[in-house]
Scaffold this motif. Sequence first.
Motif, mmCIF file in Angstrom:
data_model
loop_
_atom_site.group_PDB
_atom_site.id
_atom_site.type_symbol
_atom_site.label_atom_id
_atom_site.label_comp_id
_atom_site.label_asym_id
_atom_site.label_seq_id
_atom_site.Cartn_x
_atom_site.Cartn_y
_atom_site.Cartn_z
ATOM 1 N N VAL A 249 6.603 4.920 6.322
ATOM 2 C CA VAL A 249 5.419 4.826 5.475
ATOM 3 C C VAL A 249 4.178 4.801 6.364
ATOM 4 C CG1 VAL A 249 4.181 3.476 3.755
ATOM 5 C CG2 VAL A 249 6.683 3.570 3.695
ATOM 6 N N ILE A 250 3.184 5.630 6.003
ATOM 7 C CA ILE A 250 1.919 5.663 6.743
ATOM 8 C C ILE A 250 0.827 5.131 5.822
ATOM 9 C CG2 ILE A 250 0.353 7.083 8.125
ATOM 10 C CD1 ILE A 250 2.571 9.178 8.324
ATOM 11 N N LYS A 251 0.215 4.014 6.226
ATOM 12 C CA LYS A 251 -0.733 3.301 5.371
ATOM 13 C C LYS A 251 -2.124 3.295 5.987
ATOM 14 C CE LYS A 251 0.637 -0.696 3.974
ATOM 15 N NZ LYS A 251 1.182 -2.072 4.016
ATOM 16 N N LYS A 252 -3.119 3.255 5.147
ATOM 17 C CA LYS A 252 -4.505 3.156 5.612
ATOM 18 C C LYS A 252 -4.903 1.690 5.719
ATOM 19 C CE LYS A 252 -9.132 5.072 4.894
ATOM 20 N NZ LYS A 252 -9.153 5.714 6.219
ATOM 21 N N ASP A 253 -5.496 1.336 6.859
ATOM 22 C CA ASP A 253 -5.982 -0.016 7.096
ATOM 23 C C ASP A 253 -7.412 0.099 7.621
ATOM 24 O OD1 ASP A 253 -6.634 -2.542 7.911
ATOM 25 O OD2 ASP A 253 -4.755 -2.941 8.965
ATOM 26 N N PRO A 254 -8.414 -0.084 6.764
ATOM 27 C CA PRO A 254 -9.822 0.101 7.168
ATOM 28 C C PRO A 254 -10.261 -0.836 8.291
ATOM 29 C CG PRO A 254 -9.609 0.040 4.777
ATOM 30 C CD PRO A 254 -8.290 -0.398 5.334
ATOM 31 N N SER A 255 -9.521 -1.890 8.537
ATOM 32 C CA SER A 255 -9.923 -2.828 9.592
ATOM 33 C C SER A 255 -9.652 -2.278 10.989
ATOM 34 C CB SER A 255 -9.180 -4.158 9.417
ATOM 35 O OG SER A 255 -7.789 -4.011 9.699
ATOM 36 N N LEU A 256 -8.828 -1.247 11.087
ATOM 37 C CA LEU A 256 -8.511 -0.678 12.399
ATOM 38 C C LEU A 256 -9.561 0.353 12.791
ATOM 39 C CD1 LEU A 256 -4.636 -0.227 12.044
ATOM 40 C CD2 LEU A 256 -5.857 -1.905 13.436
ATOM 41 N N LYS A 257 -9.927 0.325 14.069
ATOM 42 C CA LYS A 257 -10.965 1.225 14.574
ATOM 43 C C LYS A 257 -10.421 2.644 14.753
ATOM 44 C CE LYS A 257 -13.600 -2.422 16.907
ATOM 45 N NZ LYS A 257 -14.167 -2.881 18.206
ATOM 46 N N ALA A 258 -11.340 3.557 15.044
ATOM 47 C CA ALA A 258 -10.979 4.966 15.230
ATOM 48 C C ALA A 258 -9.891 5.101 16.287
ATOM 49 C CB ALA A 258 -12.211 5.770 15.631
ATOM 50 N N GLU A 259 -8.880 5.879 15.980
ATOM 51 C CA GLU A 259 -7.753 6.224 16.843
ATOM 52 C C GLU A 259 -6.759 5.077 17.070
ATOM 53 O OE1 GLU A 259 -8.874 9.826 19.675
ATOM 54 O OE2 GLU A 259 -9.837 7.981 20.364
ATOM 55 N N ALA A 260 -7.050 3.900 16.586
ATOM 56 C CA ALA A 260 -6.121 2.773 16.733
ATOM 57 C C ALA A 260 -5.040 2.842 15.658
ATOM 58 C CB ALA A 260 -6.876 1.457 16.632
#
Length: 850
Positions: A249-260
């Motif tokens: 599963v690939i999830k979006k986490d807005p707290s992670l910075k670009a490329e992290a």
Amino acid sequence: MKKIIVLMCALLAVFMETKAQKGFNPGQLQVKWEVLQNNYQGKQQFRDELILSNPGVGELPSSGWKIYFNFPRMILPATVEGPVKMAHANGDLFYFEPAADFKGLKPGDSVRIEFTADAWAVNITDGPDGLYFVENDKENVQVALKKVIAVPSEKAEQLMRIPADKIAPVTPKEVYTQNKVITDLPESSLPIIFPTPSSLSRQPGYFTISGTTAVSSDPAFKKESDYLKSELQQIFKRKPSAAFKGSIVIKKDPSLKAEAYDLTVAPSRITISAGDSAGAFYGIQSIKSMLPADAWAGKVATVNLPCVTVKDKPRFGYRGMLLDVARNFQSKQQLLKVIDLLGFYKLNTLHLHLSDDEGWRLEIPSLPELTSVGGHRGHTLTNTDHLQPAYGSGPHTDNPAGNGFYTRQDYIEILRYANARHITVIPEIESPGHARAAIKSMDVRYNRLMKAGDKTEAHRYLLHDLKDKSVYSSVQNWNDNVMDVSMPSTYNFIGTVVDEVVKMYREAGAPLKTIHMGGDEVPAGVWQKSPSVEKLRSELPEIEGTEQLWLYYYTRVDEILKKHNLYTSAWEEAGLKKELVNNISKNVPNTDFAQRRMHLYVWNNVLGGGAEDLAYRLANGGFPVILSCVTNLYFDMAYHKEFAEPGYYWGGYLDVDKPFKFIPLNYLKNSHEDNLGNMIPAEVLSHKEALTATGKANIVGIQGQLWSETVRSKERMEYMLLPKLLGLAERAWAPDPDWATDPDPIASEGKYQKSWVAFCNQLGKKELPKLDYINKGYQYRIPTAGVEIDGGMVKANSQFPGFIIRYTTDGSIPTVKSSEYKQPLTIRGKINFRVFNKAGRGGRTVSVTN
């Protein structure tokens, strides 16, 4: 009567054919080259010889011919001894022709030619190449000669550049000594993911992955989800014998910075969390990194991945690789293969060097001569149909190294392919120097339009003043390779090229923030006798000399790019100006260009040259800097000092350890020797400028460079690129290792050695075995065996644990069927050793006599 005439004609034809078969064939000529002495007559020059032999049928005439060849050093014609005259054509192209005392060369005879050239010659790269024969009255017919036979240098006077050269030729014994520190580590102790993540913790259990593993994602990451599904299906060509319930599963986490990204591998599920699609892509690469070579080889249907928790982000936002496709060309398919490699190791920038003196490789439809002329090399006296040969490309325009370009559609395809792998392609248009291909192409355009009577259009893109009498010679010995920066037509040219490049990126849907505009190695003497320059100086009195012209040019180029919301990138020279410091003229940062946020790629940190800290001075002065240091990041440098090892070495020798040991923000910490092997006094380096807090913030990233003068095939490209690129990937992505920051030199060295051993094991047991199969395999360099004779015992080792050493005692080159070295040998006589990878491909053979 007719029958008699036909018969006579047939007999005459047979006679003429027989005579032709017995006649001279220049293709049979052989040339042998040998270095006689470096530091000849106590100067930085060398003496060498050519032996021209005629083993064929028929006599080489005493006059009426020339033999052209490429040679990387400037030959001194007055020093030639032998019955020929030598001359410099342009660039690296020379020729010799018979002198008055040449009597011809009969079958079986040879003639000896000696001459002196500047600098030095140490390895096979320094020899003549691309020889071809031309009859003076038949310039349209050229015959390529056989490859030059290079006689290996063995004596000190052949291998040592000057008396101060402390770098000894690498011997099997020295390689053995270097490898002694590399112990064999169990594979279970090696990092699970490469490059090293910011943090990784091992958890109990395994996740079973296969080509049928279910993959799902948030809508924002659908492309990445589809990419992973496709990758798994291609890797796992076999279907598993049983059904497995795990999913990814690939999830979006807005707290992670670009490329992290965060990665969790649990027994029933793999979860990738990311703030953007690049982070999701790198999480996928980490999953792929966990797969063993057997999976890539298609030998297994499933793999048990160890359960881990990973939190990861890149150290630098810019992680690049420059490929020079101008000097020698690489196909579109090879570029796509390299792009896959960069993506797999989390590098995110491909810097394409698209133009230079020897080639223009990108179609610009409104300026077709750029590729119809500048995209090809072959024998010419006029450079009107194509450019002259260079770097051994030979007389014909079908040589794949010297000829070729990317059509507009090719380039758009390359951009889309790279963009799907989160790689930005930065095009480089070399200017104002290194521009001969563009200059000659625009000359052809000028002549075509003048002939048609369209004078205005003919002058629109002309790149030099036709009445310019300036005399100069570039580093590569060109006398006509610099644009005239005073001419409005030069900026018409730059503007049109930029316009069309921008359109390609827009059509491809690929990002473009900058164009690299070159800026290096403009020779002394340019523009000094240009009428156009004199006219400009009369209009702008503030332009007192060439230094002000430099500033004038890059100010105008920057304005052209800014119209497209692009910033200017260039080599370091573009950001420097001369000022008097304590009454001494020195290069200092140009603060005006720093304020314009011009990005500088800094290559010059040659130890002992005075510019060791230049990258840091420019960053401290406000420039965004991409570290491109020659000492550690120029992949065209030879792996080590050995006659058979190809590559340049002016910046030092560069094995995989050099990029691995590079400390980006403090590279002087472990820089100790100059390019001749002499120790740099600590007090010299202690006075160099360190990075300030502002300077550290201005280090945008790091980039490896693969210049292509010696790269004439895709195999040679991969040989020079790998495994060096893996050291670059580690430094660009991973945090500083503990040895890089430890202030205690002894403790730091101990930690480094431990890290180096683990890295060699990682390459030998995990990474390189994968690269035997990924994208049908990469032809990386396999190291030579280290061999030592100790008390009659012959011991051998390899740089990469996991690779196999084989040997022969009958004089033959070892093959995969030869005896495997497992323990010291007591065999007497000559023994040949060769290292093989796990796929059965071998490196270069070395020999010892016990």
